[in-house]
Design a protein around this motif. Structure first.
Motif, PDB file in Angstrom:
ATOM      1  N   ALA A   1       7.614  -4.523 -11.578  1.00  7.46           N
ATOM      2  CA  ALA A   1       6.964  -3.366 -10.950  1.00  7.46           C
ATOM      3  C   ALA A   1       6.009  -3.813  -9.847  1.00  7.46           C
ATOM      4  CB  ALA A   1       6.219  -2.540 -12.002  1.00  7.46           C
ATOM      5  N   ILE A   2       5.213  -4.838 -10.130  1.00  6.86           N
ATOM      6  CA  ILE A   2       4.291  -5.357  -9.102  1.00  6.86           C
ATOM      7  C   ILE A   2       5.078  -5.984  -7.961  1.00  6.86           C
ATOM      8  CG2 ILE A   2       2.495  -7.072  -8.632  1.00  6.86           C
ATOM      9  CD1 ILE A   2       1.405  -6.511 -11.467  1.00  6.86           C
ATOM     10  N   ALA A   3       6.155  -6.680  -8.279  1.00  6.45           N
ATOM     11  CA  ALA A   3       6.993  -7.280  -7.234  1.00  6.45           C
ATOM     12  C   ALA A   3       7.578  -6.206  -6.325  1.00  6.45           C
ATOM     13  CB  ALA A   3       8.109  -8.108  -7.871  1.00  6.45           C
ATOM     14  N   LEU A   4       8.014  -5.109  -6.909  1.00  7.46           N
ATOM     15  CA  LEU A   4       8.586  -4.005  -6.123  1.00  7.46           C
ATOM     16  C   LEU A   4       7.549  -3.402  -5.182  1.00  7.46           C
ATOM     17  CD1 LEU A   4      11.023  -2.159  -5.595  1.00  7.46           C
ATOM     18  CD2 LEU A   4      10.236  -0.732  -7.481  1.00  7.46           C
ATOM     19  N   THR A   5       6.381  -3.063  -5.716  1.00  8.62           N
ATOM     20  CA  THR A   5       5.360  -2.459  -4.849  1.00  8.62           C
ATOM     21  C   THR A   5       4.830  -3.473  -3.836  1.00  8.62           C
ATOM     22  OG1 THR A   5       3.612  -2.879  -6.485  1.00  8.62           O
ATOM     23  CG2 THR A   5       4.688  -0.709  -6.541  1.00  8.62           C
ATOM     24  N   THR A   6       4.758  -4.739  -4.227  1.00 11.16           N
ATOM     25  CA  THR A   6       4.312  -5.779  -3.293  1.00 11.16           C
ATOM     26  C   THR A   6       5.315  -5.939  -2.153  1.00 11.16           C
ATOM     27  OG1 THR A   6       3.074  -6.944  -4.996  1.00 11.16           O
ATOM     28  CG2 THR A   6       3.736  -8.232  -3.069  1.00 11.16           C
ATOM     29  N   GLY A   7       6.582  -5.913  -2.472  1.00 11.55           N
ATOM     30  CA  GLY A   7       7.605  -6.020  -1.423  1.00 11.55           C
ATOM     31  C   GLY A   7       7.515  -4.875  -0.432  1.00 11.55           C
ATOM     32  N   ILE A   8       7.426  -3.664  -0.948  1.00 10.10           N
ATOM     33  CA  ILE A   8       7.347  -2.486  -0.066  1.00 10.10           C
ATOM     34  C   ILE A   8       6.083  -2.539   0.781  1.00 10.10           C
ATOM     35  CG2 ILE A   8       7.043   0.032  -0.051  1.00 10.10           C
ATOM     36  CD1 ILE A   8       8.848   0.025  -2.637  1.00 10.10           C
ATOM     37  N   LEU A   9       4.948  -2.789   0.137  1.00  7.83           N
ATOM     38  CA  LEU A   9       3.681  -2.800   0.869  1.00  7.83           C
ATOM     39  C   LEU A   9       3.546  -4.001   1.801  1.00  7.83           C
ATOM     40  CD1 LEU A   9       1.307  -1.387  -1.867  1.00  7.83           C
ATOM     41  CD2 LEU A   9       2.013  -0.271   0.251  1.00  7.83           C
ATOM     42  N   SER A  10       4.244  -5.088   1.520  1.00  5.86           N
ATOM     43  CA  SER A  10       4.237  -6.234   2.444  1.00  5.86           C
ATOM     44  C   SER A  10       4.906  -5.860   3.759  1.00  5.86           C
ATOM     45  CB  SER A  10       4.954  -7.440   1.833  1.00  5.86           C
ATOM     46  OG  SER A  10       4.204  -7.979   0.775  1.00  5.86           O
ATOM     47  N   GLY A  11       6.006  -5.136   3.664  1.00  2.00           N
ATOM     48  CA  GLY A  11       6.662  -4.658   4.887  1.00  2.00           C
ATOM     49  C   GLY A  11       5.773  -3.705   5.656  1.00  2.00           C
ATOM     50  N   ILE A  12       5.104  -2.815   4.941  1.00  2.00           N
ATOM     51  CA  ILE A  12       4.188  -1.870   5.594  1.00  2.00           C
ATOM     52  C   ILE A  12       3.021  -2.627   6.219  1.00  2.00           C
ATOM     53  CG2 ILE A  12       2.558   0.026   5.168  1.00  2.00           C
ATOM     54  CD1 ILE A  12       4.582   1.035   3.019  1.00  2.00           C
ATOM     55  N   TRP A  13       2.490  -3.626   5.502  1.00  2.00           N
ATOM     56  CA  TRP A  13       1.387  -4.422   6.054  1.00  2.00           C
ATOM     57  C   TRP A  13       1.812  -5.089   7.367  1.00  2.00           C
ATOM     58  CZ3 TRP A  13      -3.191  -5.334   7.407  1.00  2.00           C
ATOM     59  CH2 TRP A  13      -3.551  -6.554   7.960  1.00  2.00           C
ATOM     60  N   GLY A  14       2.995  -5.658   7.397  1.00  5.68           N
ATOM     61  CA  GLY A  14       3.467  -6.297   8.628  1.00  5.68           C
ATOM     62  C   GLY A  14       3.445  -5.331   9.787  1.00  5.68           C
ATOM     63  N   TRP A  15       3.905  -4.102   9.571  1.00  4.68           N
ATOM     64  CA  TRP A  15       3.908  -3.081  10.620  1.00  4.68           C
ATOM     65  C   TRP A  15       2.486  -2.676  10.998  1.00  4.68           C
ATOM     66  CZ3 TRP A  15       2.263   2.082  10.219  1.00  4.68           C
ATOM     67  CH2 TRP A  15       2.506   2.849  11.364  1.00  4.68           C
ATOM     68  N   VAL A  16       1.633  -2.458   9.991  1.00  2.00           N
ATOM     69  CA  VAL A  16       0.236  -2.061  10.256  1.00  2.00           C
ATOM     70  C   VAL A  16      -0.483  -3.148  11.049  1.00  2.00           C
ATOM     71  CG1 VAL A  16      -2.029  -1.662   9.159  1.00  2.00           C
ATOM     72  CG2 VAL A  16       0.002  -0.477   8.299  1.00  2.00           C
ATOM     73  N   ALA A  17      -0.317  -4.390  10.644  1.00  2.00           N
ATOM     74  CA  ALA A  17      -0.999  -5.499  11.315  1.00  2.00           C
ATOM     75  C   ALA A  17      -0.609  -5.574  12.788  1.00  2.00           C
ATOM     76  CB  ALA A  17      -0.680  -6.818  10.612  1.00  2.00           C
ATOM     77  N   ILE A  18       0.680  -5.501  13.052  1.00  2.00           N
ATOM     78  CA  ILE A  18       1.147  -5.569  14.444  1.00  2.00           C
ATOM     79  C   ILE A  18       0.671  -4.342  15.216  1.00  2.00           C
ATOM     80  CG2 ILE A  18       3.208  -5.589  15.924  1.00  2.00           C
ATOM     81  CD1 ILE A  18       2.538  -8.266  14.394  1.00  2.00           C
ATOM     82  N   SER A  19       0.733  -3.179  14.588  1.00  2.00           N
ATOM     83  CA  SER A  19       0.309  -1.942  15.254  1.00  2.00           C
ATOM     84  C   SER A  19      -1.170  -1.972  15.620  1.00  2.00           C
ATOM     85  CB  SER A  19       0.576  -0.724  14.360  1.00  2.00           C
ATOM     86  OG  SER A  19       1.958  -0.599  14.118  1.00  2.00           O
ATOM     87  N   LEU A  20      -1.984  -2.594  14.785  1.00  2.00           N
ATOM     88  CA  LEU A  20      -3.431  -2.652  15.031  1.00  2.00           C
ATOM     89  C   LEU A  20      -3.847  -3.921  15.777  1.00  2.00           C
ATOM     90  CD1 LEU A  20      -4.799  -1.333  11.610  1.00  2.00           C
ATOM     91  CD2 LEU A  20      -4.515  -0.064  13.760  1.00  2.00           C
ATOM     92  N   GLY A  21      -2.894  -4.773  16.084  1.00  2.00           N
ATOM     93  CA  GLY A  21      -3.215  -6.018  16.788  1.00  2.00           C
ATOM     94  C   GLY A  21      -3.913  -7.035  15.905  1.00  2.00           C
ATOM     95  N   LEU A  22      -3.650  -6.982  14.603  1.00  2.00           N
ATOM     96  CA  LEU A  22      -4.269  -7.913  13.671  1.00  2.00           C
ATOM     97  C   LEU A  22      -3.344  -9.094  13.390  1.00  2.00           C
ATOM     98  CD1 LEU A  22      -5.756  -5.299  11.169  1.00  2.00           C
ATOM     99  CD2 LEU A  22      -6.951  -6.540  12.980  1.00  2.00           C
ATOM    100  N   LEU A  23      -3.873 -10.053  12.673  1.00  2.00           N
ATOM    101  CA  LEU A  23      -3.103 -11.245  12.304  1.00  2.00           C
ATOM    102  C   LEU A  23      -2.427 -10.990  10.954  1.00  2.00           C
ATOM    103  CD1 LEU A  23      -5.918 -13.837  13.113  1.00  2.00           C
ATOM    104  CD2 LEU A  23      -3.902 -13.329  14.519  1.00  2.00           C
ATOM    105  N   SER A  24      -1.130 -10.772  10.983  1.00  2.00           N
ATOM    106  CA  SER A  24      -0.440 -10.452   9.726  1.00  2.00           C
ATOM    107  C   SER A  24      -0.573 -11.587   8.723  1.00  2.00           C
ATOM    108  CB  SER A  24       1.026 -10.107   9.976  1.00  2.00           C
ATOM    109  OG  SER A  24       1.713 -11.194  10.544  1.00  2.00           O
ATOM    110  N   TRP A  25      -0.480 -12.825   9.179  1.00  2.00           N
ATOM    111  CA  TRP A  25      -0.586 -13.968   8.276  1.00  2.00           C
ATOM    112  C   TRP A  25      -1.970 -14.031   7.636  1.00  2.00           C
ATOM    113  CZ3 TRP A  25      -4.399 -17.319   9.549  1.00  2.00           C
ATOM    114  CH2 TRP A  25      -4.792 -17.382  10.889  1.00  2.00           C
ATOM    115  N   ALA A  26      -3.026 -13.695   8.386  1.00  2.00           N
ATOM    116  CA  ALA A  26      -4.381 -13.703   7.815  1.00  2.00           C
ATOM    117  C   ALA A  26      -4.517 -12.589   6.777  1.00  2.00           C
ATOM    118  CB  ALA A  26      -5.431 -13.559   8.910  1.00  2.00           C
ATOM    119  N   GLY A  27      -3.863 -11.469   7.016  1.00  2.00           N
ATOM    120  CA  GLY A  27      -3.862 -10.397   6.031  1.00  2.00           C
ATOM    121  C   GLY A  27      -3.194 -10.838   4.741  1.00  2.00           C
ATOM    122  N   PHE A  28      -2.114 -11.599   4.868  1.00  2.00           N
ATOM    123  CA  PHE A  28      -1.459 -12.113   3.667  1.00  2.00           C
ATOM    124  C   PHE A  28      -2.362 -13.111   2.939  1.00  2.00           C
ATOM    125  CE2 PHE A  28       2.589 -10.520   5.509  1.00  2.00           C
ATOM    126  CZ  PHE A  28       2.976  -9.763   4.424  1.00  2.00           C
TER     127      PHE A  28
END
Length: 161
Positions: free
Chosen positions: A6-33
């Motif tokens: 269950a955590i793996a599933l939500t982590t996978g989905i939210l990781s993809g969303i984080w990648g999009w959010v980070a790029i959209s906001l001009g943030l460092l996706s790797w630092a967010g991870f």
């Protein structure tokens, strides 16, 4: 479904969303991870773990900037190594304070700052949002697991009667 899945599933989905959010906001996706990783590795769960993750990451950013600034004041390279040694000692000793006692979180924040060439203005929001995403990943995974277990619990109770 197990808690891990269950955590793996939500982590996978939210990781993809984080990648999009980070790029959209001009943030460092790797630092967010790295912020997310700090939360998952934190010895505390929930909001306390989130707070500990953020505070220790931010202290690491501070200490990295101390190293960067003090090292740049001297042209002798060995001074930078001495400064690094003293500051690394301080990064560990600060763990005497309970709200700073997650040493890996401090080093993660510091490493993120070095990796960004000292761009702390970009590292800080990336780490903080990443930690928030980590909190959301785990919390939503636990929620999903609990929701999926409820029907089974009712079924088991009905069979017991």
């Amino acid at each position: 479904m197990t808690v891990l899945v269950a955590i793996a599933l939500t982590t996978g989905i939210l990781s993809g969303i984080w990648g999009w959010v980070a790029i959209s906001l001009g943030l460092l996706s790797w630092a967010g991870f790295l912020g997310c990783t700090t939360y998952f590795a934190s010895p505390k769960d929930g909001v306390k773990g989130l707070g500990l993750s953020i505070v220790t990451n931010l202290s690491g950013v501070f200490w990295a900037m101390v190293i960067i600034h003090l090292s740049s004041m001297f042209s002798l390279e060995i001074i930078g190594y001495v400064v690094t040694a003293v500051v690394a000692f301080m990064m560990c000793v600060q763990a005497k304070k309970s709200w700073l006692n997650f040493i890996p979180g401090t080093f993660i924040g510091s490493c993120a700052t070095f990796a960004s060439n000292g761009d702390w203005q970009l590292v800080i929001p990336s780490l903080i949002l990443g930690a928030l995403f980590g909190y959301t990943m785990k919390t939503s995974g636990l929620w999903l697991h609990a929701k999926l277990q409820q029907p089974n619990s009712n079924l088991t109770a009905a069979k017991a009667k």
